[in-house]
Scaffold this active site. Structure first.
Site, PDB file in Angstrom:
ATOM      1  N   SER A 113      -3.612  -6.909  16.040  1.00  0.00           N
ATOM      2  CA  SER A 113      -3.323  -5.528  15.681  1.00  0.00           C
ATOM      3  C   SER A 113      -3.788  -4.560  16.769  1.00  0.00           C
ATOM      4  O   SER A 113      -3.549  -3.369  16.679  1.00  0.00           O
ATOM      5  CB  SER A 113      -3.931  -5.188  14.328  1.00  0.00           C
ATOM      6  OG  SER A 113      -5.312  -5.250  14.409  1.00  0.00           O
TER       7      SER A 113
ATOM      8  N   LYS B 190      -8.586   0.809   7.713  1.00  0.00           N
ATOM      9  CA  LYS B 190      -8.500   1.351   9.077  1.00  0.00           C
ATOM     10  C   LYS B 190      -8.385   2.869   9.050  1.00  0.00           C
ATOM     11  O   LYS B 190      -9.008   3.562   9.858  1.00  0.00           O
ATOM     12  CB  LYS B 190      -7.286   0.759   9.796  1.00  0.00           C
ATOM     13  CG  LYS B 190      -7.502  -0.687  10.198  1.00  0.00           C
ATOM     14  CD  LYS B 190      -6.252  -1.260  10.831  1.00  0.00           C
ATOM     15  CE  LYS B 190      -6.504  -2.678  11.300  1.00  0.00           C
ATOM     16  NZ  LYS B 190      -5.275  -3.316  11.765  1.00  0.00           N
TER      17      LYS B 190
END
Ligand code: ADP
Length: 759
Positions: A662, A705
């Site tokens: 990611s 996140k």
């Protein structure tokens, strides 16, 4: 003359016989009227009238006269004389006989006949006096006048064949015939005696057993009374005897426990095995072997309890309530296995406790973290020294019931070792098909776990083996926003901390602003564990001040917080103004929730190599290679830079996510920023996997996140377009504080951040 062919009847002269009319009708069609003469012919075999042939008859018969015909169907016949058959013919079922009288040879006088009869009669009377029915039979026996009467009356009871009966009739002398009769009667008496004796012996032995049982029971009752009076003097053996009896164990378990108890008796207290045997019995008798009744669950109450004890967690609570409803409908004590996944301190374990409370059941927590050995789950075999039951059964024992809510903590921390796979043992524990006979190696007998409600917790699903994960339903605990944390501190953590220190509400005063400072400056976490510690610390310090006589309410000010915690405010990985090209902020998901990370890229003099630092995993290294190739192909005019220099990429170790795909977009952006010399705004952060074609691919852990981005002060976040759906999972409060921009291709990020080839 009516001929009567008889079988298996002891026919003797001068004896009265009594027949049922129906029986005689089968033998003859003649009219059976009083005074009619009859001739008894003895058959060799039991044959019906139609099958008879002349050869079927014995040569001696007896004549007689019908003396009486009762209205109720009885016919009395007086047998009179023995006859010898001369000729016998049969014609249309009729028997024509010619015979002559064959008188008995009277070789005994009246007196000896009398004596002989009395002797046999008294032997018989003596015998029947052993029975209750003997009183009735006695009169009957006394009515007989001769041995012949006796023999004829006992005809069916005597244990002699048809042929032997005929032999008695055939005997010509009275003495000879009497010998045969006496032998038959005495034999009959003796045989009966033997069987009666055998029966009596049986009864006596049964009686003895009954008596023994009754005495044993009495002793047990008296002993337990004594034990209650002097509990200090109860021996181990006695104690376990009672416990085994009272435990309600199933038969297999009871057998095993009794076997061990016997060994304990034999070995004695000084044997080295005694302790081990003691521990075993102590363990199995402490388990609950009772099946608990299903208790009705009130959904509204259950919901109330969950809400009272935990703030927020709407999704998890909704799923828990669905589970409870399904259990209620199916009247089952267990259901699907829920797996709560999330960072530490997000309430996974404690909500398990609330579920138990909502269901009105016992709660027990079993920690699986760091287990390497299968035996830790399933127990050690007792042959090992220091063998112990596994943690599951140990948990059952601690709960004291057979249907606790069992929280299996940290299922992601099971590791596989050479001596067996703990996760496969756990699979058996959780399998509803198998767990009703779960056999712990230490116990060596099955235990029913089917009523246990299992709940598992984990920080991440990555390390959970697939088969185990397939058994469970994952519910994610994403971590709390600052506002949620504030509510949790205010409503739960602070009141609990105050209560445990004996602080009343009027004793301290703490504003929301202060709590916010605690959250932002003294904790950095997805959950609320650190926050809880802070609340405890505040209350400890306040307690000291109260005892010292401080004026109430004690006002807790932000400026004083350092005194309370005795630590510096945490240095957050905050965004800092990036002056140089080649530094980009990324977002990472870690087991502790989300975090931001800075990726730095720099050219150093060299020969076109890529240097990577920051303890990156293999996956991350591959992401770097992809990023480099992408930038090379997108900015071909900059190829020379790569040839003349070494590219150094650094990712600060503390922020390295477990795997790195990611970070693909961040790596690409950092390298692109470096080669183009374009600075990327420090308020931008990004996350996304990148394909070699430059396409952005979705990532996991978006809510965590984004929360981390807010904590770090990021203003704009770039995410893969395919993750847009996940935004519904993100708290509104977080979304309000960020500009979230979905992107499709890696080139989009260049556009948005202003990276251009030639400025
Ligand atoms: P985990 O098992 O996820 O590591 P815990 O269940 O041990 O977390 O929670 C840590 C502490 O935080 C506990 O004291 C718990 O009561 C508290 N807590 C966590 N989430 C909440 C919540 N939503 N509401 C109230 N208290 C919470």
């Amino acid at each position: 003359m009516i001929t009567l062919p008889v079988y298996n009847i002891l026919m003797l002269p001068e004896v009265n016989y009594y027949f049922q009319k129906d029986y005689l009708k089968k033998l003859t069609q003649e009219n059976l009227e009083p005074n009619e003469k009859v001739l008894f012919l003895v058959l060799r075999e039991d044959k019906s009238k139609d099958e008879l042939t002349p050869g079927d008859f014995y040569p001696i018969g007896v004549t007689g006269t019908i003396t009486e015909a009762d209205s109720d169907g009885g016919i009395s016949i007086r047998a009179e004389e023995r006859v010898q058959i001369d000729t016998l013919e049969m014609e249309n079922g009729k028997i024509n006989v010619a015979y002559f009288i064959k008188a008995d040879i009277a070789d005994m006088d009246e007196k000896s006949l009398e004596e002989e009869f009395k002797a046999v009669q008294s032997a018989l009377l003596q015998y029947i006096s052993n029975f209750q029915w003997g009183i009735i039979a006695r009169n009957y026996v006394l009515r007989w006048k001769s041995l012949e009467d006796m023999a004829a009356a006992l005809s069916y009871q005597l244990n002699i064949t048809n042929e032997e009966k005929y032999k008695i009739l055939e005997a010509d002398t009275i003495s000879g015939r009497h010998e045969l009769i006496k032998q038959a009667v005495y034999e009959f008496i003796e045989m009966s005696k033997v069987s009666v004796d055998a029966q009596r012996a049986q009864t006596e032995s049964n009686e003895r057993l009954y008596r023994e049982d009754a005495i044993k029971k009495q002793i047990a009752i008296l002993q337990s009374e004594l034990d209650k009076m002097h509990p200090e003097s109860v021996t181990d053996i006695r104690k376990f005897e009672m416990k085994i009896q009272d435990s309600g164990m199933n038969e297999t378990a009871k057998k095993e426990a009794e076997k061990i108890l016997n060994r304990m008796k034999q070995e004695g207290e000084n044997s080295h095995e005694y302790g081990m045997l003691y521990d075993y019995l102590d363990f199995v008798t402490a388990l609950s072997w009772k099946k608990e009744e299903f208790c009705r669950i009130d959904l509204a109450d259950a919901e109330k309890i969950l809400d009272e004890e935990h703030y927020g967690l709407k999704k998890a609570k909704k799923r828990i309530i669905q589970q409870i409803a399904a259990m209620e409908l199916r009247k089952k004590q267990s259901g699907s296995i829920l797996l709560f996944v999330g960072a530490p301190g997000t309430g996974k374990t404690s909500i398990g406790q609330s579920i138990a409370k909502a269901l009105g059941r016992k709660y027990v927590r079993v920690s699986l973290g760091g287990i390497r050995d299968e035996a830790e789950i399933r127990g050690h075999r007792r042959t090992y020294i220091g063998a112990m039951p596994g943690r599951i059964m140990e948990g059952i024992k601690r709960s004291g019931v057979s249907n606790p809510v069992m929280v299996l903590d940290e299922v992601d921390k099971l590791t596989k070792a050479y001596d067996g796979d703990p996760s496969s043992a756990l699979l058996e524990v959780l399998d509803p098909e198998q767990n009703n006979t779960f056999t712990d190696h230490y116990m060596n007998v099955p235990y029913d776990l089917s009523d246990v409600l299992f709940i598992c917790t984990a920080n991440s699903t990555d390390t959970i083996p697939e088969p185990l994960l397939n058994r469970m339903e994952v519910i994610s605990f994403q971590g709390y926003t600052e506002t949620e944390k504030l509510q949790i501190a205010r409503k739960h953590l602070l009141p609990k901390a105050m209560e445990s220190m004996g602080i009343r509400e009027s004793d301290i005063e703490i504003d929301d602003e202060v709590l916010r400072t605690v959250i932002s400056d003294f904790t950095m976490e997805a959950g609320v564990r650190g926050l809880k510690k802070c609340m405890d610390a505040i209350c400890r310090e306040a307690a000291v001040r109260l005892v010292k006589g401080a004026e109430t309410p004690i006002h807790i000010a932000s400026g004083e917080l350092r005194d309370y915690f005795d630590t510096h405010p945490i240095h957050h990985e905050q965004i800092h103004v990036q002056k140089n090209p080649g530094i980009v902020t990324g977002l990472a998901w870690t087991k502790a929730g989300g975090d931001i990370l800075f990726i730095e890229a720099m050219f150093v003099k060299g020969k076109g190599q890529t240097i990577i630092t920051g303890q990156l995993g293999d996956v991350m290294k591959e992401s770097v290679q992809i990023a480099v190739s992408l930038v090379k192909s997108l900015f071909p005019e900059k190829a020379e830079l790569f040839e003349k220099n070494d590219l150094h990429i650094h990712v600060p170790a503390g922020a390295v996510p477990k795997d790195g795909p990611s970070a693909g977009i961040t790596l690409t952006a950092a390298i692109a920023s470096l080669v183009t010399g374009q600075r990327v705004d420090s308020e931008y952060a990004m996350t996304g996997e990148v394909s070699l074609q430059g396409r952005l691919m979705p990532i996991g852990g978006l809510p965590e996140k984004l929360m981390a981005a807010v904590r770090a002060g990021v203003k704009t976040v770039f995410i893969p377009k395919e993750n847009t759906e996940d935004l519904s999972e993100v708290a509104a409060e977080v979304k309000e504080q960020l500009e979230i921009i979905p992107l499709e291709k890696v080139t989009d990020i260049f556009e948005k951040t202003g990276i251009k080839s030639n400025p």
